[in-house]
Design a protein around this motif. Sequence first.
Motif, mmCIF file in Angstrom:
data_model
loop_
_atom_site.group_PDB
_atom_site.id
_atom_site.type_symbol
_atom_site.label_atom_id
_atom_site.label_comp_id
_atom_site.label_asym_id
_atom_site.label_seq_id
_atom_site.Cartn_x
_atom_site.Cartn_y
_atom_site.Cartn_z
ATOM 1 N N ASP A 110 0.855 -1.190 0.000
ATOM 2 C CA ASP A 110 0.000 0.000 0.000
ATOM 3 C C ASP A 110 0.886 1.234 0.000
ATOM 4 O O ASP A 110 2.088 1.160 0.298
ATOM 5 C CB ASP A 110 -0.936 0.010 1.210
ATOM 6 C CG ASP A 110 -2.168 0.883 0.979
ATOM 7 O OD1 ASP A 110 -2.283 1.459 -0.129
ATOM 8 O OD2 ASP A 110 -3.006 0.999 1.886
ATOM 9 N N GLY A 111 0.284 2.362 -0.334
ATOM 10 C CA GLY A 111 1.002 3.635 -0.343
ATOM 11 C C GLY A 111 0.480 4.556 0.739
ATOM 12 O O GLY A 111 -0.693 4.501 1.111
ATOM 13 N N LYS A 112 1.350 5.406 1.242
ATOM 14 C CA LYS A 112 1.000 6.377 2.281
ATOM 15 C C LYS A 112 1.492 7.758 1.859
ATOM 16 O O LYS A 112 2.656 7.925 1.503
ATOM 17 C CB LYS A 112 1.655 5.972 3.616
ATOM 18 C CG LYS A 112 1.572 7.020 4.716
ATOM 19 C CD LYS A 112 0.145 7.235 5.173
ATOM 20 C CE LYS A 112 0.092 8.231 6.343
ATOM 21 N NZ LYS A 112 -1.302 8.506 6.776
ATOM 22 N N HIS A 113 0.572 8.724 1.896
ATOM 23 C CA HIS A 113 0.945 10.100 1.567
ATOM 24 C C HIS A 113 1.522 10.791 2.810
ATOM 25 O O HIS A 113 0.836 10.947 3.822
ATOM 26 C CB HIS A 113 -0.269 10.877 1.060
ATOM 27 C CG HIS A 113 -0.688 10.505 -0.326
ATOM 28 N ND1 HIS A 113 -0.184 11.115 -1.448
ATOM 29 C CD2 HIS A 113 -1.543 9.558 -0.772
ATOM 30 C CE1 HIS A 113 -0.716 10.579 -2.531
ATOM 31 N NE2 HIS A 113 -1.553 9.626 -2.147
ATOM 32 N N ILE A 114 2.788 11.171 2.728
ATOM 33 C CA ILE A 114 3.435 11.923 3.804
ATOM 34 C C ILE A 114 3.246 13.402 3.517
ATOM 35 O O ILE A 114 3.860 13.966 2.606
ATOM 36 C CB ILE A 114 4.936 11.580 3.905
ATOM 37 C CG1 ILE A 114 5.137 10.057 3.958
ATOM 38 C CG2 ILE A 114 5.539 12.243 5.123
ATOM 39 C CD1 ILE A 114 4.446 9.374 5.109
ATOM 40 N N VAL A 115 2.362 14.041 4.271
ATOM 41 C CA VAL A 115 1.977 15.434 4.017
ATOM 42 C C VAL A 115 3.084 16.387 4.452
ATOM 43 O O VAL A 115 3.712 16.204 5.496
ATOM 44 C CB VAL A 115 0.659 15.764 4.746
ATOM 45 C CG1 VAL A 115 0.259 17.213 4.496
ATOM 46 C CG2 VAL A 115 -0.446 14.815 4.289
ATOM 47 N N HIS A 116 3.337 17.408 3.647
ATOM 48 C CA HIS A 116 4.323 18.441 3.978
ATOM 49 C C HIS A 116 3.897 19.758 3.354
ATOM 50 O O HIS A 116 2.948 19.819 2.549
ATOM 51 C CB HIS A 116 5.721 18.028 3.479
ATOM 52 C CG HIS A 116 5.765 17.655 2.024
ATOM 53 N ND1 HIS A 116 5.612 18.565 0.996
ATOM 54 C CD2 HIS A 116 5.925 16.438 1.424
ATOM 55 C CE1 HIS A 116 5.687 17.950 -0.171
ATOM 56 N NE2 HIS A 116 5.866 16.652 0.064
ATOM 57 N N GLN A 117 4.586 20.814 3.704
ATOM 58 C CA GLN A 117 4.306 22.115 3.108
ATOM 59 C C GLN A 117 4.726 22.117 1.637
ATOM 60 O O GLN A 117 5.627 21.370 1.240
ATOM 61 C CB GLN A 117 5.058 23.219 3.855
ATOM 62 C CG GLN A 117 4.547 23.473 5.259
ATOM 63 C CD GLN A 117 5.282 24.610 5.948
ATOM 64 O OE1 GLN A 117 6.367 24.989 5.530
ATOM 65 N NE2 GLN A 117 4.699 25.155 6.995
ATOM 66 N N ALA A 118 4.076 22.945 0.860
ATOM 67 C CA ALA A 118 4.421 23.032 -0.557
ATOM 68 C C ALA A 118 5.846 23.570 -0.719
ATOM 69 O O ALA A 118 6.237 24.544 -0.065
ATOM 70 C CB ALA A 118 3.438 23.941 -1.275
ATOM 71 N N PHE A 119 6.623 22.903 -1.553
ATOM 72 C CA PHE A 119 7.977 23.371 -1.827
ATOM 73 C C PHE A 119 7.914 24.614 -2.708
ATOM 74 O O PHE A 119 6.997 24.802 -3.504
ATOM 75 C CB PHE A 119 8.790 22.279 -2.523
ATOM 76 C CG PHE A 119 8.925 21.021 -1.721
ATOM 77 C CD1 PHE A 119 9.238 21.069 -0.370
ATOM 78 C CD2 PHE A 119 8.723 19.781 -2.306
ATOM 79 C CE1 PHE A 119 9.355 19.912 0.376
ATOM 80 C CE2 PHE A 119 8.841 18.611 -1.567
ATOM 81 C CZ PHE A 119 9.155 18.676 -0.227
ATOM 82 N N SER A 120 8.911 25.475 -2.595
ATOM 83 C CA SER A 120 8.951 26.693 -3.396
ATOM 84 C C SER A 120 9.113 26.339 -4.875
ATOM 85 O O SER A 120 9.878 25.426 -5.229
ATOM 86 C CB SER A 120 10.104 27.589 -2.944
ATOM 87 O OG SER A 120 11.341 26.918 -3.053
ATOM 88 N N ASN A 121 8.372 27.042 -5.723
ATOM 89 C CA ASN A 121 8.422 26.845 -7.176
ATOM 90 C C ASN A 121 8.079 25.409 -7.587
ATOM 91 O O ASN A 121 8.551 24.923 -8.617
ATOM 92 C CB ASN A 121 9.809 27.217 -7.724
ATOM 93 C CG ASN A 121 10.205 28.643 -7.409
ATOM 94 O OD1 ASN A 121 9.379 29.555 -7.493
ATOM 95 N ND2 ASN A 121 11.463 28.857 -7.038
ATOM 96 N N ASP A 122 7.271 24.745 -6.775
ATOM 97 C CA ASP A 122 6.934 23.343 -7.033
ATOM 98 C C ASP A 122 5.631 23.190 -7.809
ATOM 99 O O ASP A 122 5.392 22.158 -8.418
ATOM 100 C CB ASP A 122 6.841 22.592 -5.699
ATOM 101 C CG ASP A 122 6.721 21.096 -5.882
ATOM 102 O OD1 ASP A 122 7.495 20.541 -6.670
ATOM 103 O OD2 ASP A 122 5.855 20.474 -5.247
ATOM 104 N N GLY A 123 4.796 24.213 -7.796
ATOM 105 C CA GLY A 123 3.521 24.144 -8.482
ATOM 106 C C GLY A 123 2.638 23.044 -7.916
ATOM 107 O O GLY A 123 2.503 22.887 -6.702
ATOM 108 N N SER A 124 2.060 22.234 -8.802
ATOM 109 C CA SER A 124 1.171 21.144 -8.379
ATOM 110 C C SER A 124 1.853 19.791 -8.438
ATOM 111 O O SER A 124 1.178 18.762 -8.409
ATOM 112 C CB SER A 124 -0.080 21.128 -9.265
ATOM 113 O OG SER A 124 0.279 20.908 -10.622
ATOM 114 N N THR A 125 3.189 19.767 -8.493
ATOM 115 C CA THR A 125 3.921 18.508 -8.643
ATOM 116 C C THR A 125 3.606 17.530 -7.522
ATOM 117 O O THR A 125 3.424 16.338 -7.744
ATOM 118 C CB THR A 125 5.441 18.761 -8.681
ATOM 119 O OG1 THR A 125 5.727 19.656 -9.745
ATOM 120 C CG2 THR A 125 6.203 17.470 -8.903
ATOM 121 N N HIS A 126 3.549 18.019 -6.283
ATOM 122 C CA HIS A 126 3.293 17.160 -5.130
ATOM 123 C C HIS A 126 1.852 17.267 -4.624
ATOM 124 O O HIS A 126 1.542 16.769 -3.548
ATOM 125 C CB HIS A 126 4.257 17.509 -3.982
ATOM 126 C CG HIS A 126 5.666 17.051 -4.214
ATOM 127 N ND1 HIS A 126 6.553 17.769 -4.979
ATOM 128 C CD2 HIS A 126 6.338 15.947 -3.799
ATOM 129 C CE1 HIS A 126 7.722 17.137 -5.012
ATOM 130 N NE2 HIS A 126 7.605 16.034 -4.317
#
Length: 233
Positions: A110-126
């Motif tokens: 199974d997969g688990k989403h490890i939540v974090h703050q949006a990286f700078s200049n990352d857009g919607s990648t994560h």
Amino acid sequence: MSSTTFEELVCLVGPYVSRFPNFRKDTLVVGEILSCTLRYLASGDSMMSLVYSFRMGHSTISKLICECCLVLWQVLEKKVLLTPSIFNWKKTAREFEDKWNLPHCVAAIDGKHIVHQAFSNDGSTHFNYKGTHSTVLLAMCDANYNFLLVDIGALGRCSDGGVFRSSNIGKAFANKTIHLPEPVDIDGVNGPIPYFIVGDEAFPLTKYLMRPYPGRGRSTMPKDEEIFNYSFN
């Protein structure tokens, strides 16, 4: 965590995280660095909270946690994670059959989403379907919920099935280089049954990956399909 396990970890990571000050006595010992890191990993507490709890500077504590996490991975990877082999897969398969009545199953994935703050200049990648920014931890576990194999770092926008397909783990299964045992016969079943892993509906159905029958919970589901799906709960 027992004191014995903690002392064992101190001995393992000590040679790599010990600090050697040049101008003044450093009051941080290996036990403090490891305790702080384990607290952060176990609770997900903020850095500022750890600063007050352990009386360390913010820049110091963030640097030490990163260094200690890297050391923990390096010293425990081969000690904890499974080395794919026919013997090891058969061992985990016996555990699944004894504990969950699921013969020839070698692991659950199974997969688990490890939540974090949006990286700078990352857009919607994560940016994931849950509306948060995350990095995916894909893990395979044995019958006792212990990690066997992991893939860390996939983008949060990717599905579990996509992460598995593009990971080294998925490629090893697809290329048949993961050293699964050969299919064997089971009493009452026509033909040899292959060894496989189990996952939820996010994963594709293949010869080496089983998923639940569709329509779980419907009243018209055949009894054998219902029993099979029960093993996934």
